[in-house]
Design an enzyme around this catalytic site. Structure first.
Site, short mmCIF file in Angstrom:
data_model
loop_
_atom_site.label_atom_id
_atom_site.label_comp_id
_atom_site.label_asym_id
_atom_site.label_seq_id
_atom_site.Cartn_x
_atom_site.Cartn_y
_atom_site.Cartn_z
N CYS A 16 44.97 46.82 -37.66
CA CYS A 16 43.73 47.40 -38.19
C CYS A 16 44.05 48.46 -39.25
CB CYS A 16 42.87 47.94 -37.05
SG CYS A 16 41.14 48.16 -37.53
N HIS A 28 42.41 43.26 -33.44
CA HIS A 28 43.08 44.01 -32.37
C HIS A 28 43.68 43.04 -31.36
CE1 HIS A 28 41.94 48.16 -33.38
NE2 HIS A 28 40.89 47.59 -33.94
N GLU A 42 45.62 43.68 -28.94
CA GLU A 42 45.86 44.31 -27.64
C GLU A 42 44.69 44.14 -26.67
OE1 GLU A 42 44.27 47.65 -30.33
OE2 GLU A 42 45.41 45.78 -30.52
#
Length: 510
Positions: free
Chosen positions: A82, A169, A171
């Protein structure tokens, strides 16, 4: 043994700790460092890979976080996420633009699976986007390896220099291929082995503590909770009888807890243990205090004062052991994140403290602490004991703390824990407790009007305390808990159940 290291460079994003957890799930050790970390410090740490986190800034902002351009020439693989992706492009003379339409939430993304980053993945999958800017022109030597309908560069790479950036993202759970992508970065790009384990961590800590302490004496702040217990056992294995554990019974413990702590550590582990009865002292300091931050600070300071007094009796003590773990550090704030609440092991320490600190668990999440405890041979029941804050029941009694309020909370909590155990839910719920919200309400008992206290029950599911959800306890269990508390605990006529996740709430009420 030299462990492989990945650095997670913190730019203030909300998912930074989750990135660290994802890396560690692959048996790769990582550390989170601020973006201000110098090139010299990075070289000294010699990481095998670097991950830039997201963050709330724009690369064009006046005070936007930056890194030295030299970092990209170290030959270390870098993954930007990001803001980290945009920063990489901006630093290497690409172009970052603000689009007309913001991209937020679940998004379909097209992947170039010829890239090592997306090896063995579908050509189209779901990711999680949360950005206002995007890369409109990649730097020289880079190519686009992912796109969405709104984002012409959802990912980029310079395969030769092992520099990668993703706008989404990976994660979070909503990026369905995220864990696999991070695994590809760690093992296909960084060529890591993934040989970090809790047994190797414990061995390294024991060795490091031996070297740090030498022949000096150490005092341990033992509460009997999981964190301080594991910390104490690690240090005890390192230096044996050089360690003295001081257990401060501040009168803020759960029912029968003081006796249990003394029995386990004095008899079972054969540790030097001093139990200090300081109930009157702590309650005196807390008299008239309602603010939760003040309560935490007072308790933290008084703890240290008690330790200093005990240390003087013992002689020349150089080190203090604390069971600080990683979420404690996070919740107490960093340079790039706001303070949520002061942790008693961090914000409450007086500046004039006379000891050097040993915090063997400060880099671990709670589930990792439990795994270390199992490796060290600590009894399963103790390792899986309920998390309990250092300030104890003082932050589960909202408002001023009194002996009467403590007694009510202690009995209600004991009943709740007993019924959870009977229902076989002990290890299925991360944390559960009763607290006294300082609310009184009208009730009817024995045909008479009552005006008594309310007890709030809190139970959450989690793996690391960074995020949590309220536990779906069966109604029949809650019913039994409620009936027992109002019948067995004086001055209570109402029970409520907290159904708030974290965020927006914290697990503890104060």
């Amino acid at each position: 043994m030299n462990k492989e290291l990945v650095l997670v460079v913190d730019f203030g994003g909300q998912y930074n700790q989750l990135i660290a957890r994802r890396v560690r799930e692959n048996r790769v050790y990582c550390e989170i460092v601020p973006y201000t970390t110098s090139i010299e410090d990075i070289k000294e740490k010699a990481p095998k890979g670097i991950i830039f986190t997201g963050g709330p800034n724009s690369v064009y902002g006046e005070n936007a976080p930056r890194v030295q351009k030299e970092l990209f020439d170290l030959g270390i693989p870098v993954l930007g996420i990001c803001y980290g992706d945009q920063l990489m492009a901006h630093s290497l003379e690409g172009e970052v633009t603000s689009p007309e339409k913001r991209e937020y939430g679940k998004t379909d993304v097209n992947l170039d699976n010829s890239s090592l980053l997306f090896k063995d993945m579908k050509e189209k999958d779901q990711c999680w986007m949360s950005h206002t800017d995007y890369i409109s022109k990649v730097p020289k030597g880079f190519k686009i390896i992912a796109t969405t309908d709104e984002c012409p560069c959802a990912a980029m790479e310079n395969a030769e220099k092992k520099l990668y950036g993703v706008q989404f993202h990976p994660e979070v759970e909503h990026t369905l291929f995220g864990k696999k992508m991070l695994k590809n970065f760690l093992f296909n790009v960084c060529n890591l082995k993934g040989d970090w384990s809790m047994s190797s961590f414990a061995e390294q800590q024991i060795k490091a503590i031996k070297e740090k302490v030498g022949d000096k004496k150490v005092i341990c702040a033992l509460s009997g909770g999981v964190d301080s217990s594991v910390a104490a056992v690690i240090v005890h294995k390192a230096i044996g009888k050089q360690l003295t554990c001081v257990f401060v019974d501040h009168g803020l413990l759960r029912k029968d807890e003081g006796d249990q702590v003394e029995r386990i550590f004095k008899d079972q582990f054969d540790m030097n243990l001093i139990r200090v009865n300081a109930q009157d002292r702590f309650l005196g300091k807390l008299k008239g205090v309602s603010d939760p931050e003040r309560k935490r600070k007072i308790i933290g300071e008084e703890f240290i004062r008690v330790f200093e007094e005990e240390a003087k009796k013992l002689g020349d003590i150089s080190f203090l052991v604390q069971g600080t773990i990683y979420p404690d550090i996070v919740e107490s704030g960093t340079n790039t994140s706001a303070t949520i609440k002061s942790h008693h092991n961090v914000g409450g320490l007086p500046e004039d403290m006379e000891f050097k600190l040993i915090e063997p668990l400060r880099e671990l999440f709670k589930d990792e602490v439990r795994a270390v405890g199992e490796e060290l041979g600590i009894p399963h029941k103790l390792v899986w004991r309920q998390p309990f804050p250092g300030p104890g029941l003082a932050i589960r009694v909202l408002g001023e703390v009194t002996e009467e309020k403590l007694a009510i909370t202690r009995e209600a909590d004991a009943i709740f824990r007993e019924e959870i155990a009977k229902a076989g839910l002990e290890e299925k719920i991360w944390q559960y407790f009763a607290c006294l919200p300082n609310i009184q309400s009208v009730g009817v008992m024995g045909d008479e009007r009552t005006y008594c206290h309310t007890i709030a029950l809190r139970a959450v599911t989690s793996s690391d305390a960074m995020t949590s959800d309220w536990a779906r306890i069966p109604y029949e269990v809650l019913d039994k808990v409620s009936r027992r508390i109002v019948n067995e605990v004086k001055e209570v006529n109402r029970i409520v159940y907290d159904v708030t996740s974290k965020p927006p709430a914290t697990i503890e009420w104060e």
